[in-house]
Design a protein around this motif. Structure first.
Motif, mmCIF file in Angstrom:
data_model
loop_
_atom_site.group_PDB
_atom_site.id
_atom_site.type_symbol
_atom_site.label_atom_id
_atom_site.label_comp_id
_atom_site.label_asym_id
_atom_site.label_seq_id
_atom_site.Cartn_x
_atom_site.Cartn_y
_atom_site.Cartn_z
ATOM 1 N N LYS A 123 -25.287 68.016 -9.166
ATOM 2 C CA LYS A 123 -23.943 68.593 -9.232
ATOM 3 C C LYS A 123 -23.233 68.144 -10.501
ATOM 4 C CE LYS A 123 -19.482 68.680 -6.818
ATOM 5 N NZ LYS A 123 -18.709 68.171 -5.651
ATOM 6 N N GLN B 250 -21.551 70.202 -14.077
ATOM 7 C CA GLN B 250 -20.123 70.191 -14.383
ATOM 8 C C GLN B 250 -19.930 70.122 -15.899
ATOM 9 O OE1 GLN B 250 -17.936 70.760 -12.054
ATOM 10 N NE2 GLN B 250 -17.928 69.239 -10.432
ATOM 11 N N THR B 251 -20.291 71.201 -16.581
ATOM 12 C CA THR B 251 -20.145 71.246 -18.034
ATOM 13 C C THR B 251 -18.975 72.149 -18.410
ATOM 14 O OG1 THR B 251 -21.648 73.136 -18.235
ATOM 15 C CG2 THR B 251 -22.624 70.912 -18.318
ATOM 16 N N ARG C 214 -19.749 75.861 -17.888
ATOM 17 C CA ARG C 214 -19.760 76.331 -16.503
ATOM 18 C C ARG C 214 -18.370 76.323 -15.878
ATOM 19 N NH1 ARG C 214 -25.394 74.410 -13.537
ATOM 20 N NH2 ARG C 214 -26.808 75.099 -15.198
ATOM 21 N N LEU C 215 -17.463 75.525 -16.430
ATOM 22 C CA LEU C 215 -16.088 75.539 -15.943
ATOM 23 C C LEU C 215 -15.366 76.819 -16.334
ATOM 24 C CD1 LEU C 215 -14.527 71.986 -16.483
ATOM 25 C CD2 LEU C 215 -14.793 73.215 -14.332
ATOM 26 N N ARG D 1 -13.694 67.052 -15.869
ATOM 27 C CA ARG D 1 -14.945 67.240 -15.132
ATOM 28 C C ARG D 1 -16.191 67.247 -16.014
ATOM 29 N NH1 ARG D 1 -13.478 72.362 -11.198
ATOM 30 N NH2 ARG D 1 -11.539 71.548 -10.306
ATOM 31 N N ASP D 2 -16.228 66.449 -17.020
ATOM 32 C CA ASP D 2 -17.422 66.447 -17.873
ATOM 33 C C ASP D 2 -18.548 65.696 -17.170
ATOM 34 O OD1 ASP D 2 -18.941 66.936 -20.214
ATOM 35 O OD2 ASP D 2 -18.561 64.885 -20.855
ATOM 36 N N ALA E 187 -19.045 63.655 -10.883
ATOM 37 C CA ALA E 187 -19.317 63.980 -9.478
ATOM 38 C C ALA E 187 -19.446 62.696 -8.678
ATOM 39 C CB ALA E 187 -20.595 64.812 -9.336
#
Length: 466
Positions: free
Chosen positions: A207, A211-212, A215-216, A376-377, A380
């Motif tokens: 996950k 979170q790149t 993709r955000l 969010r780099d 998770a």
């Protein structure tokens, strides 16, 4: 790692051991409470300066469980800890080292590391305050998952033993080796003996890798007339010029020039970065900004998400999060950094093994302080409900204890003294377990008072938290 004890090490170790005369390890079990303690009044006072319209959402999130209430009330335990005994050894601590403030994130080299990931309350204070907050959160988590007090006590004992043994090992490392030391995903995976725990770690890591920034982009933006705009999702995400939003009655960011004000904050932030990173940020332009509600304890503080793009329209999401005075400050010392955002950045860089490439600080026109990081780099963490049994939760607690010991050894330069105080026996472990369960009882009593204040109408509460 050194294998031959050094004379200075032996002296530092002896100095730490001597501190037991001031505060024995058995006294760490004492569950002291602050004088004139009024839980509901403390909660109300912690809402001062926040966005008033978001208070009902904050209280709703805190009302979810005693564990959630504990997450949102670091100021209560700080006051209680200050009323009790401590070893007298102070260093830069996290200040809010509960179980859910650890997780995976990317190093600047794009390696997945496990570390503390929230430093809003970081400040110089007794090292054991962090350990006690982590231990109580673990006990509450065990109870919340229905594992019972026997399991809760065992998980805390395992946490304490891990912290003590890891601290002892870190205390014998050279300062440079300690500075370079980090807890990586592969290390955690190799030490997970339970197959279910291995699968859970792998799932969280997968996950995190997803979170790149790229993709955000489709998750958080819409295209309007060929330009990207952050997607509103009130009351969690909304634009600053929303005259019907929570900021309408209280904030001077409203108006047609709100983005210009954010640009001014961004310019100040860029000036706090190292020259090479400053050069990198100047290759991006600000496209949009929106208010974003985050966490439990942070709900109601000003937090912005910024969308930037380079010349090829590739995205960079930054988060500007308001930094208020640490809850530890009234009980220790005044902030020396001149900006609460700088305090957070200093503590994070000092305690983490590796930090966000874009970590910096700024201030707003109305003199609110902020720190800045990527959004969010590759971040998770496992959700509490994913722990199927007490052993999995205990293993995760041990991972947190491992990285907390490394953080304390790195930040304070006094690992040998702490190791000397802790010693080789389980006396501190047993005391910590007694404290954790006793204070978990107190948290549940405090939660009941908080819940009663909501039911009486004294504290406003949203119908359902988001």
């Amino acid at each position: 790692m050194s294998t031959v004890p050094h004379l200075k090490y032996e002296q530092h170790y002896a100095d730490g051991k001597a501190r037991r005369q001031h505060c024995s390890r058995a006294r760490q079990a004492e569950c002291s409470l602050a004088p004139q303690r009024d839980v509901v009044a403390l909660v109300e006072s912690s809402s001062q300066g926040r966005v008033p319209a978001l208070a009902p959402l904050r209280y709703a999130r805190m009302r979810a469980s005693p564990f959630a209430f504990f997450r949102g009330t670091a100021m209560i335990q700080a006051a209680d800890l200050a009323a009790g005994p401590d070893s007298g050894l102070r260093l830069q601590i996290c200040g809010d080292a509960h179980l859910m403030n650890y997780g995976f994130f990317a190093s600047p080299e794009r390696q997945l590391v496990f570390d503390i990931n929230d430093f809003d309350e970081t400040h110089p204070a007794p090292w054991e305050w962090d350990v006690k907050r982590l231990a109580v959160s673990l006990a509450l988590a065990c109870r919340g998952r229905g594992f019972g007090d026997t399991a809760a006590r065992d998980t805390v004992l395992r946490l304490a033993s891990t912290y003590r043994r890891r601290l002892q090992a870190f205390s014998q490392m050279s300062q440079l080796d300690l500075w370079y030391c980090r807890v990586g995903f592969d290390q955690l995976l190799s030490r997970a003996t339970d197959e279910n725990m291995r699968q859970q770690l792998q799932k969280v890591a997968d996950k995190a890798r997803g979170q790149t920034q790229e993709r955000l982009l489709p998750k958080m933006t819409d295209s309007e007339d060929g330009a990207l705009r952050l997607r509103d999702n009130p009351p969690v995400i909304f634009h600053l010029d929303d005259h019907d939003g929570p900021l309408a009655a209280c904030d001077d960011w409203l108006g047609a020039d709100s983005l210009a004000k954010v640009q001014g904050m961004l310019d100040h932030y860029i000036g706090t970065l190292k020259e090479d990173r400053r050069e990198l940020l100047q290759r991006f332009r600000l496209v949009d900004a929106a208010f974003k509600v985050v966490g439990v304890g942070s709900v109601g503080t000003r937090c912005l998400v910024l969308l930037l793009q380079d010349d090829y329209d590739q995205p960079l999401f930054l988060q500007l999060k308001e930094a208020r005075a640490s809850v530890l400050e009234p009980f220790t010392q005044l902030c020396v950094h001149g900006n609460q955002g700088k305090r957070v950045v200093f503590g994070q860089r000092l305690m983490q093994a590796t930090s966000d490439l874009f970590l910096g600080w700024t201030r707003s026109a109305d003199d609110r302080h902020f720190y800045v990081r990527q959004l969010r780099d590759m971040k998770a963490a496992p959700a509490l409900e994913t722990f199927a049994n007490a052993d999995e939760l205990a293993s995760y607690g041990q991972a947190c204890a491992w990285t907390l010991a490394r953080a304390h050894a790195k930040s304070g330069g006094c690992a040998a003294e702490i190791a000397g105080y802790l010693g080789q026996s389980d006396k501190f472990d047993l005391a910590l377990a007694d404290y954790a369960l006793a204070y978990a009882d107190q948290v549940e009593k405090d939660y009941a008072l908080f819940d009663a204040a909501i039911r009486s109408g004294r504290l406003p509460c949203a119908a359902s938290p988001r």
